[in-house]
Design a protein around this motif. Structure first.
Motif, PDB file in Angstrom:
ATOM      1  N   ALA A  28       0.806  -1.223   0.000  1.00 55.64           N
ATOM      2  CA  ALA A  28       0.000   0.000   0.000  1.00 55.64           C
ATOM      3  C   ALA A  28       0.835   1.266   0.000  1.00 55.64           C
ATOM      4  O   ALA A  28       0.280   2.369  -0.033  1.00 55.64           O
ATOM      5  CB  ALA A  28      -0.915  -0.007   1.223  1.00 55.64           C
ATOM      6  N   GLN A  29       2.186   1.122   0.037  1.00 54.61           N
ATOM      7  CA  GLN A  29       3.118   2.256   0.114  1.00 54.61           C
ATOM      8  C   GLN A  29       2.780   3.158   1.301  1.00 54.61           C
ATOM      9  O   GLN A  29       2.623   4.378   1.171  1.00 54.61           O
ATOM     10  CB  GLN A  29       3.118   3.049  -1.200  1.00 54.61           C
ATOM     11  CG  GLN A  29       3.608   2.225  -2.381  1.00 54.61           C
ATOM     12  CD  GLN A  29       3.861   3.047  -3.636  1.00 54.61           C
ATOM     13  OE1 GLN A  29       4.218   4.222  -3.556  1.00 54.61           O
ATOM     14  NE2 GLN A  29       3.688   2.422  -4.786  1.00 54.61           N
ATOM     15  N   PRO A  85      -8.307  -0.476   5.078  1.00 54.42           N
ATOM     16  CA  PRO A  85      -8.542  -0.449   3.625  1.00 54.42           C
ATOM     17  C   PRO A  85      -7.449  -1.182   2.845  1.00 54.42           C
ATOM     18  O   PRO A  85      -7.732  -1.833   1.838  1.00 54.42           O
ATOM     19  CB  PRO A  85      -8.547   1.052   3.300  1.00 54.42           C
ATOM     20  CG  PRO A  85      -8.934   1.721   4.577  1.00 54.42           C
ATOM     21  CD  PRO A  85      -8.300   0.896   5.648  1.00 54.42           C
ATOM     22  N   ALA A  86      -6.189  -1.087   3.332  1.00 50.56           N
ATOM     23  CA  ALA A  86      -5.087  -1.787   2.660  1.00 50.56           C
ATOM     24  C   ALA A  86      -5.257  -3.294   2.784  1.00 50.56           C
ATOM     25  O   ALA A  86      -4.968  -4.049   1.845  1.00 50.56           O
ATOM     26  CB  ALA A  86      -3.753  -1.350   3.256  1.00 50.56           C
ATOM     27  N   ARG A  88      13.490   2.313  -0.763  1.00 45.79           N
ATOM     28  CA  ARG A  88      12.705   3.188   0.111  1.00 45.79           C
ATOM     29  C   ARG A  88      12.390   2.396   1.382  1.00 45.79           C
ATOM     30  O   ARG A  88      11.381   1.701   1.459  1.00 45.79           O
ATOM     31  CB  ARG A  88      11.410   3.611  -0.582  1.00 45.79           C
ATOM     32  CG  ARG A  88      11.608   4.411  -1.859  1.00 45.79           C
ATOM     33  CD  ARG A  88      12.265   5.765  -1.587  1.00 45.79           C
ATOM     34  NE  ARG A  88      11.501   6.571  -0.666  1.00 45.79           N
ATOM     35  CZ  ARG A  88      10.488   7.378  -1.043  1.00 45.79           C
ATOM     36  NH1 ARG A  88      10.138   7.443  -2.317  1.00 45.79           N
ATOM     37  NH2 ARG A  88       9.846   8.106  -0.145  1.00 45.79           N
ATOM     38  N   PRO A  89      13.281   2.451   2.386  1.00 47.40           N
ATOM     39  CA  PRO A  89      13.114   1.618   3.576  1.00 47.40           C
ATOM     40  C   PRO A  89      11.838   1.894   4.365  1.00 47.40           C
ATOM     41  O   PRO A  89      11.296   0.989   5.005  1.00 47.40           O
ATOM     42  CB  PRO A  89      14.362   1.934   4.411  1.00 47.40           C
ATOM     43  CG  PRO A  89      14.855   3.243   3.891  1.00 47.40           C
ATOM     44  CD  PRO A  89      14.491   3.286   2.458  1.00 47.40           C
ATOM     45  N   GLU A  90      11.352   3.145   4.330  1.00 48.22           N
ATOM     46  CA  GLU A  90      10.148   3.451   5.105  1.00 48.22           C
ATOM     47  C   GLU A  90       8.909   2.747   4.543  1.00 48.22           C
ATOM     48  O   GLU A  90       7.937   2.507   5.257  1.00 48.22           O
ATOM     49  CB  GLU A  90       9.921   4.967   5.173  1.00 48.22           C
ATOM     50  CG  GLU A  90       9.440   5.617   3.875  1.00 48.22           C
ATOM     51  CD  GLU A  90      10.574   6.002   2.948  1.00 48.22           C
ATOM     52  OE1 GLU A  90      10.402   6.968   2.165  1.00 48.22           O
ATOM     53  OE2 GLU A  90      11.641   5.352   2.989  1.00 48.22           O
ATOM     54  N   PHE A  91       8.970   2.397   3.245  1.00 42.89           N
ATOM     55  CA  PHE A  91       7.855   1.685   2.622  1.00 42.89           C
ATOM     56  C   PHE A  91       8.174   0.213   2.380  1.00 42.89           C
ATOM     57  O   PHE A  91       7.300  -0.568   1.981  1.00 42.89           O
ATOM     58  CB  PHE A  91       7.505   2.321   1.272  1.00 42.89           C
ATOM     59  CG  PHE A  91       7.064   3.761   1.378  1.00 42.89           C
ATOM     60  CD1 PHE A  91       6.183   4.176   2.375  1.00 42.89           C
ATOM     61  CD2 PHE A  91       7.556   4.713   0.503  1.00 42.89           C
ATOM     62  CE1 PHE A  91       5.786   5.497   2.457  1.00 42.89           C
ATOM     63  CE2 PHE A  91       7.173   6.035   0.591  1.00 42.89           C
ATOM     64  CZ  PHE A  91       6.278   6.444   1.582  1.00 42.89           C
ATOM     65  N   GLY A  92       9.449  -0.183   2.570  1.00 45.69           N
ATOM     66  CA  GLY A  92       9.828  -1.558   2.312  1.00 45.69           C
ATOM     67  C   GLY A  92       9.779  -1.902   0.828  1.00 45.69           C
ATOM     68  O   GLY A  92       9.287  -2.965   0.440  1.00 45.69           O
ATOM     69  N   ILE A  93      10.315  -1.003  -0.012  1.00 48.45           N
ATOM     70  CA  ILE A  93      10.233  -1.180  -1.454  1.00 48.45           C
ATOM     71  C   ILE A  93      11.609  -0.987  -2.086  1.00 48.45           C
ATOM     72  O   ILE A  93      12.318  -0.029  -1.754  1.00 48.45           O
ATOM     73  CB  ILE A  93       9.253  -0.173  -2.088  1.00 48.45           C
ATOM     74  CG1 ILE A  93       7.821  -0.420  -1.571  1.00 48.45           C
ATOM     75  CG2 ILE A  93       9.264  -0.265  -3.609  1.00 48.45           C
ATOM     76  CD1 ILE A  93       6.822   0.612  -2.026  1.00 48.45           C
TER      77      ILE A  93
END
Length: 419
Positions: free
Chosen positions: A234-235, A253-254, A409-414
């Protein structure tokens, strides 16, 4: 006392066994023609006689005296196929018989169904164990080869890219590897470069594409991994919820939107009791349930699992790692599936992409089908929280080596490939 009737008793043919035994007895060379199809476990009435005869032939000793009333036959391979087929039916019949008896018990239906699923896995394992190690004539493999190549070609025409293995959705990596093909794919990095995040992202991608994926974690809790999966899809900022200042209601919702994409993703918390055989059983169960011919297994990470195994033995640690890797590789080949195995690096090699940086490197280099390293980029610079990470493919039995530029992007795990 009368012997209780069993459904499995219907699937025996003592005449066929005696005819095949007589054929081997009169011409021992036939033994080597049929042994792959009819090992000892497939025999019933003449199992003891066959074992004695097989031992004598293999040891090149005089044949034992066996009383046989059936004559030799001209087509022993047909008899061998029948005996092997009856063995498989007996194994299945025993499972069904046991399941029917339990239907009248007080056990809940859900438990009965679960036991049946486990039983089907055991049946499949029994049959595979009999088939493993067989010597196969090359021309007999041509039909399966052509079928597989035709499927690959059709997939290429439809999607415009190779589709040999499971897609990672990192375009350059998929091109170099042809997707994750069966075998061991090592992944290493120093702490903080995203190796667990990258492996988890691949597992989530495989699940989204409809294939089963098993993530074995000796590092992080299952709650933490679940949160990572959800926020990555879900970013959403992982730290916001893991530290408690984000309202969990925001995640609902995610869950509704992305939960279905993760129905084929399963976690196993690594413990010292975990065995490769248990992992095999779970993988076969998921493959059967989803109707897929392959799955993905991720191990995070190798040396931690080996350390647990070492607690139960007194051998050298390097030997423990070597034995574990050998078992995992055999499992990957048996399942015809890829396995991503995260490995730690030695102290001197951290932050590099050298194969020699892998702990117990000599054995890992040999057994791995590919070896990937995540390192901090030396020639690209991120902005904000984004980190520039290089993915080095330093060993690749399926094609060329190469470097892939990623943005982490570590805060989103991506992790995504840079355009």
């Amino acid at each position: 006392m009368a012997r209780q009737f069993s459904i499995a008793d219907q699937f025996t043919d003592p005449t066929a066994e005696e005819q095949l035994l007589a054929t081997i007895y009169h011409n021992p060379d036939v033994f080597y023609e049929v042994i792959d199809s009819v090992p000892v476990d497939t025999w019933t009435y003449f199992q003891k006689d066959f074992r004695m005869l097989a031992e004598a032939i293999e040891m090149e000793q005089p044949l034992p005296s066996i009383e046989l009333n059936q004559p030799p036959v001209h087509d022993p391979e047909a008899l061998a196929r029948r005996i092997a087929d009856l063995y498989q039916k007996r194994v299945a019949a025993l499972l069904l018989e046991d399941s029917l008896q339990k239907l009248h018990s007080d056990a809940p239906a859900g438990e009965l169904i679960s036991n049946l699923e486990q039983g089907l896995v055991s049946v499949q394992n029994s049959i595979r164990e009999v088939q493993m190690g067989q010597m196969i004539n090359v021309p007999s493999l041509f039909d399966d080869l052509m079928k597989e190549l035709t499927e690959r070609h059709q997939a290429f025409k439809e999607r415009g890219r190779t589709a040999v293995g499971l897609a990672t959705e990192i375009p350059t990596l998929d091109k170099l590897l042809g997707g994750l093909q069966e075998g061991i794919h090592l992944l290493a990095a120093e702490p903080g470069q995203g190796k667990t995040t990258f492996a988890l992202q691949i597992a989530r991608t495989v699940s989204k594409n409809g294939y089963p994926a098993i993530f074995v974690s000796f590092e992080e809790s299952l709650d933490r991994l679940t949160l990572k999966c959800l926020c990555s899809a879900a970013q959403m900022n992982i730290k916001r919820y893991s530290e408690g200042w984000g309202n969990p209601e925001e995640l609902k919702p995610a869950i509704q939107q992305y939960g279905p994409q993760m129905r084929n993703l399963h976690f196993i918390q690594g413990t010292k009791r975990l065995t490769v055989n248990y992992l095999k059983a779970k993988a076969l169960q998921l493959m059967q349930k989803t109707g897929k011919d392959k799955c993905l297994i991720v191990v995070d990470y190798l040396q931690r699992w080996a350390a647990h195994q070492r607690e139960n033995s007194y051998g050298d640690f390097r030997h423990t790692v070597r034995e574990l890797v050998a078992e995992l590789r055999e499992l990957a080949l048996r399942l015809k599936s890829p396995m991503v195995v995260i490995s730690s690096q030695n102290r001197m090699g951290q932050g590099t992409s050298r194969l020699s940086s892998l702990k117990e490197s000599g054995d890992l280099e040999y057994d791995a089908d590919s070896a990937m390293f995540l390192t901090k980029s030396e020639d690209r610079f991120g902005s904000g929280t984004a980190r520039m990470v290089d993915l080095h493919l330093e060993k690749n039995r399926f094609g060329d080596k190469g470097r892939i530029d990623l943005v982490f992007r570590p805060e989103f795990g991506i992790l995504r490939e840079q355009d």
